[in-house]
Enzyme design. Structure first.
Site, PDB file in Angstrom:
ATOM      1  N   GLN A  35       3.349   3.898  -2.595  1.00  0.00           N
ATOM      2  CA  GLN A  35       3.016   4.925  -3.593  1.00  0.00           C
ATOM      3  C   GLN A  35       2.190   4.343  -4.737  1.00  0.00           C
ATOM      4  O   GLN A  35       1.181   4.917  -5.136  1.00  0.00           O
ATOM      5  CB  GLN A  35       4.312   5.513  -4.176  1.00  0.00           C
TER       6      GLN A  35
ATOM      7  N   HIS B 106      12.870  -5.344 -18.087  1.00  0.00           N
ATOM      8  CA  HIS B 106      12.646  -3.978 -17.624  1.00  0.00           C
ATOM      9  C   HIS B 106      13.957  -3.500 -17.032  1.00  0.00           C
ATOM     10  O   HIS B 106      14.382  -3.989 -16.015  1.00  0.00           O
ATOM     11  CB  HIS B 106      11.541  -3.976 -16.577  1.00  0.00           C
TER      12      HIS B 106
ATOM     13  N   GLY C  79       0.662   1.300  -4.750  1.00  0.00           N
ATOM     14  CA  GLY C  79      -0.526   0.623  -4.204  1.00  0.00           C
ATOM     15  C   GLY C  79      -1.677   1.606  -3.980  1.00  0.00           C
ATOM     16  O   GLY C  79      -2.821   1.348  -4.364  1.00  0.00           O
TER      17      GLY C  79
ATOM     18  N   ALA D 234       0.849  -1.204   0.000  1.00  0.00           N
ATOM     19  CA  ALA D 234       0.000   0.000   0.000  1.00  0.00           C
ATOM     20  C   ALA D 234       0.879   1.247   0.000  1.00  0.00           C
ATOM     21  O   ALA D 234       0.590   2.225   0.672  1.00  0.00           O
ATOM     22  CB  ALA D 234      -0.929  -0.025   1.209  1.00  0.00           C
TER      23      ALA D 234
ATOM     24  N   ARG E  33      22.886  -4.843  -5.244  1.00  0.00           N
ATOM     25  CA  ARG E  33      21.747  -5.422  -5.966  1.00  0.00           C
ATOM     26  C   ARG E  33      21.345  -6.755  -5.322  1.00  0.00           C
ATOM     27  O   ARG E  33      20.173  -7.079  -5.200  1.00  0.00           O
ATOM     28  CB  ARG E  33      22.146  -5.637  -7.427  1.00  0.00           C
TER      29      ARG E  33
ATOM     30  N   ARG F 179      15.992   0.126  -3.388  1.00  0.00           N
ATOM     31  CA  ARG F 179      17.415   0.087  -3.027  1.00  0.00           C
ATOM     32  C   ARG F 179      17.787   1.347  -2.260  1.00  0.00           C
ATOM     33  O   ARG F 179      17.421   2.445  -2.637  1.00  0.00           O
ATOM     34  CB  ARG F 179      18.230  -0.006  -4.320  1.00  0.00           C
TER      35      ARG F 179
ATOM     36  N   ASN G 162      13.773  -8.603  -1.343  1.00  0.00           N
ATOM     37  CA  ASN G 162      12.525  -8.685  -2.121  1.00  0.00           C
ATOM     38  C   ASN G 162      12.149 -10.130  -2.457  1.00  0.00           C
ATOM     39  O   ASN G 162      10.963 -10.443  -2.606  1.00  0.00           O
ATOM     40  CB  ASN G 162      12.608  -7.796  -3.368  1.00  0.00           C
TER      41      ASN G 162
ATOM     42  N   ASP H 237      -0.884  -4.436   3.490  1.00  0.00           N
ATOM     43  CA  ASP H 237       0.520  -4.049   3.707  1.00  0.00           C
ATOM     44  C   ASP H 237       0.942  -4.579   5.073  1.00  0.00           C
ATOM     45  O   ASP H 237       0.092  -4.821   5.940  1.00  0.00           O
ATOM     46  CB  ASP H 237       0.668  -2.515   3.664  1.00  0.00           C
TER      47      ASP H 237
HETATM   48  P1  A3D Z   1       6.752   1.941  -1.764  1.00  0.00           P
HETATM   49  O1  A3D Z   1       6.016   3.223  -1.737  1.00  0.00           O
HETATM   50  O2  A3D Z   1       7.997   1.789  -0.960  1.00  0.00           O
HETATM   51  O3  A3D Z   1       5.716   0.770  -1.358  1.00  0.00           O
HETATM   52  C1  A3D Z   1       6.093  -0.522  -1.090  1.00  0.00           C
HETATM   53  C2  A3D Z   1       5.213  -1.028   0.033  1.00  0.00           C
HETATM   54  O4  A3D Z   1       5.511  -2.418   0.244  1.00  0.00           O
HETATM   55  C3  A3D Z   1       5.447  -0.320   1.374  1.00  0.00           C
HETATM   56  O5  A3D Z   1       4.216   0.255   1.817  1.00  0.00           O
HETATM   57  C4  A3D Z   1       5.920  -1.440   2.304  1.00  0.00           C
HETATM   58  O6  A3D Z   1       5.424  -1.313   3.640  1.00  0.00           O
HETATM   59  C5  A3D Z   1       5.321  -2.662   1.617  1.00  0.00           C
HETATM   60  N1  A3D Z   1       5.960  -3.922   2.003  1.00  0.00           N
HETATM   61  C6  A3D Z   1       7.265  -4.179   2.275  1.00  0.00           C
HETATM   62  N2  A3D Z   1       7.416  -5.481   2.599  1.00  0.00           N
HETATM   63  C7  A3D Z   1       6.192  -6.053   2.501  1.00  0.00           C
HETATM   64  C8  A3D Z   1       5.711  -7.361   2.715  1.00  0.00           C
HETATM   65  N3  A3D Z   1       6.529  -8.348   3.077  1.00  0.00           N
HETATM   66  N4  A3D Z   1       4.394  -7.597   2.519  1.00  0.00           N
HETATM   67  C9  A3D Z   1       3.556  -6.591   2.151  1.00  0.00           C
HETATM   68  N5  A3D Z   1       3.951  -5.332   1.941  1.00  0.00           N
HETATM   69  C10 A3D Z   1       5.256  -5.060   2.131  1.00  0.00           C
HETATM   70  O7  A3D Z   1       7.161   1.562  -3.260  1.00  0.00           O
HETATM   71  P2  A3D Z   1       6.374   1.900  -4.621  1.00  0.00           P
HETATM   72  O8  A3D Z   1       4.931   1.649  -4.421  1.00  0.00           O
HETATM   73  O9  A3D Z   1       6.827   3.216  -5.135  1.00  0.00           O
HETATM   74  O10 A3D Z   1       7.019   0.782  -5.566  1.00  0.00           O
HETATM   75  C11 A3D Z   1       6.748  -0.577  -5.331  1.00  0.00           C
HETATM   76  C12 A3D Z   1       7.659  -1.461  -6.169  1.00  0.00           C
HETATM   77  O11 A3D Z   1       7.413  -1.249  -7.558  1.00  0.00           O
HETATM   78  C13 A3D Z   1       9.156  -1.226  -5.974  1.00  0.00           C
HETATM   79  O12 A3D Z   1       9.824  -2.485  -5.942  1.00  0.00           O
HETATM   80  C14 A3D Z   1       9.562  -0.460  -7.229  1.00  0.00           C
HETATM   81  O13 A3D Z   1      10.930  -0.663  -7.549  1.00  0.00           O
HETATM   82  C15 A3D Z   1       8.655  -1.108  -8.242  1.00  0.00           C
HETATM   83  N6  A3D Z   1       8.419  -0.363  -9.484  1.00  0.00           N
HETATM   84  C16 A3D Z   1       8.395  -1.077 -10.638  1.00  0.00           C
HETATM   85  C17 A3D Z   1       8.153  -0.437 -11.828  1.00  0.00           C
HETATM   86  C18 A3D Z   1       8.110  -1.233 -13.088  1.00  0.00           C
HETATM   87  O14 A3D Z   1       7.891  -0.684 -14.147  1.00  0.00           O
HETATM   88  C19 A3D Z   1       8.345  -2.675 -13.051  1.00  0.00           C
HETATM   89  C20 A3D Z   1       7.940   0.949 -11.859  1.00  0.00           C
HETATM   90  C21 A3D Z   1       7.976   1.654 -10.670  1.00  0.00           C
HETATM   91  C22 A3D Z   1       8.219   0.985  -9.467  1.00  0.00           C
END
Ligand code: A3D
Length: 320
Positions: free
Chosen positions: A13, A176, A15, A11, A89, A83, A96, A34
């Site tokens: 950014q 990607h 989510g 949940a 990495r 990261r 993850n 989350d």
């Molecule tokens: P962020 O806002 O950090 O949200 C991630 C959420 O995951 C946080 O609220 C955490 O509390 C939660 N979390 C951590 N561990 C767990 C767990 N074990 N079970 C459930 N929830 C957990 O990140 P974001 O929303 O900005 O990005 C999420 C992911 O998407 C990251 O890995 C980014 O690198 C990835 N991402 C991928 C793309 C692609 O195009 C593939 C683009 C942008 C971001």
């Protein structure tokens, strides 16, 4: 008739944006999960409170328990950590991977019939691990990257040509990351391929090369501007388009990280390819013929995904 149920694992950014978009588009009821206490509940309540203003009817709930995702039709996974300075990495992969293991079990035990879209990075390796951990059929577990990468390419092209984004189609293949393969030959403005537009004097090969490079660096450009996180609006829009294609059996042709079983000469791995998404999940993988540099670039991309998969197997031998 029961409403469709969409479960969002993570949940953060992306989510939160996914939950809002699912509400605005009335795709169904939403469960935000989350591990952070309060975050999914707070975001769910905030979005629910927007529903009278926006005029959508959906139950939006936040939870810290996997039971709440029971029976979900679609699950979108963004759980994980980005990261941080000083982290390698492999450190990120290790963390993850553990998250994918927990999430995979949660999905397997509670929503085994769902269409699962993974967004967590490093994408191609994480979706591969998630499919293994969840045990769901490979046609129902897919990675989101190609729709976003193509959307960036389309946006830059529309800007270059001063035409509507709606009239630009673009094609991005491969993993990607820095090695993704934007395909100029298959990208068009209202059906006119980019090489023809160069001949027509609309642009030059050199300009197109700059746009291709900007597309490859699209994620880094946003990180550089935001400084405290990565892109989330366009990634969320992209995953919602994939979810909608499945829920409405639209049979959209979308580039996704899909599990290959011999296509493109590859077996047992996820990589970005054009697919057809409908009620059967990934219903078809479209195999196009790559030429010259496209082939070399695709191979480089595949090698980089394999490197990540090997690193995962080193950390978690059960994946081997
Ligand atoms: P962020 O806002 O950090 O949200 C991630 C959420 O995951 C946080 O609220 C955490 O509390 C939660 N979390 C951590 N561990 C767990 C767990 N074990 N079970 C459930 N929830 C957990 O990140 P974001 O929303 O900005 O990005 C999420 C992911 O998407 C990251 O890995 C980014 O690198 C990835 N991402 C991928 C793309 C692609 O195009 C593939 C683009 C942008 C971001």
């Amino acid at each position: 008739m029961a409403r469709t149920k969409i479960a969002l694992i993570g949940a953060g950014q992306i989510g939160g944006t996914l939950a809002l978009l699912a509400g605005l588009k009335e795709l169904g009821d939403v469960v935000l999960f989350d591990i952070a206490e309060g975050t999914p509940q707070g975001k769910a309540l905030d979005i629910a409170e927007a529903s009278p203003v926006e005029g959508f009817d959906a139950v939006v709930a936040g939870t810290n328990g996997y039971e709440a995702i029971a029976g979900a039709d679609v699950v979108i996974v963004t759980a994980g950590v980005p990261r941080k300075p000083g982290m390698s990495r492999d450190d990120l992969l290790g963390i993850n991977l553990k998250v994918m293991e927990q999430v995979g079990q949660g999905i397997r035990d509670n929503a085994p019939d769902a269409f699962v879209i993974c967004i967590t990075n490093p994408l191609d390796a994480m979706v591969w691990a998630l499919q293994k951990f969840s045990g769901l059929p490979a046609n129902k577990v897919v990675g989101m990257a190609g729709v976003l990468d193509s959307a960036r390419f389309r946006y830059f092209l529309a800007e270059e040509f001063k035409v509507s984004v709606e009239d630009v189609t673009a094609f991005v293949l491969g993993g990607h990351g820095d090695t993704m393969v934007p395909l100029v030959r298959y990208s068009t403005v209202a059906g006119i391929p980019l090489p023809d537009l160069v001949k027509m004097g609309w642009t030059t090969d050199a300009r197109l090369e700059e746009i291709v490079q900007r597309t490859r660096d699209g994620g880094a450009e946003i990180v550089g501007l935001l400084k405290t996180g990565s892109a989330f609006y366009a990634p969320a829009s992209s995953a919602i388009q994939m979810a909608e294609a499945y829920l409405k059996d639209k049979k959209r042709v979308l580039p996704c990280a899909a599990y290959l079983t011999g296509q493109y000469g590859l077996d047992g791995m996820y990589v970005g390819v054009p697919t057809v998404i409908g009620e059967g999940g990934i219903e078809r993988i479209i195999e196009i013929e790559l030429q010259g540099a496209e082939k070399d670039n695709f191979q480089k991309s595949v090698d980089s995904v394999r490197g990540l998969m090997d690193a995962c197997k080193g950390i978690q031998p059960s994946l081997g």
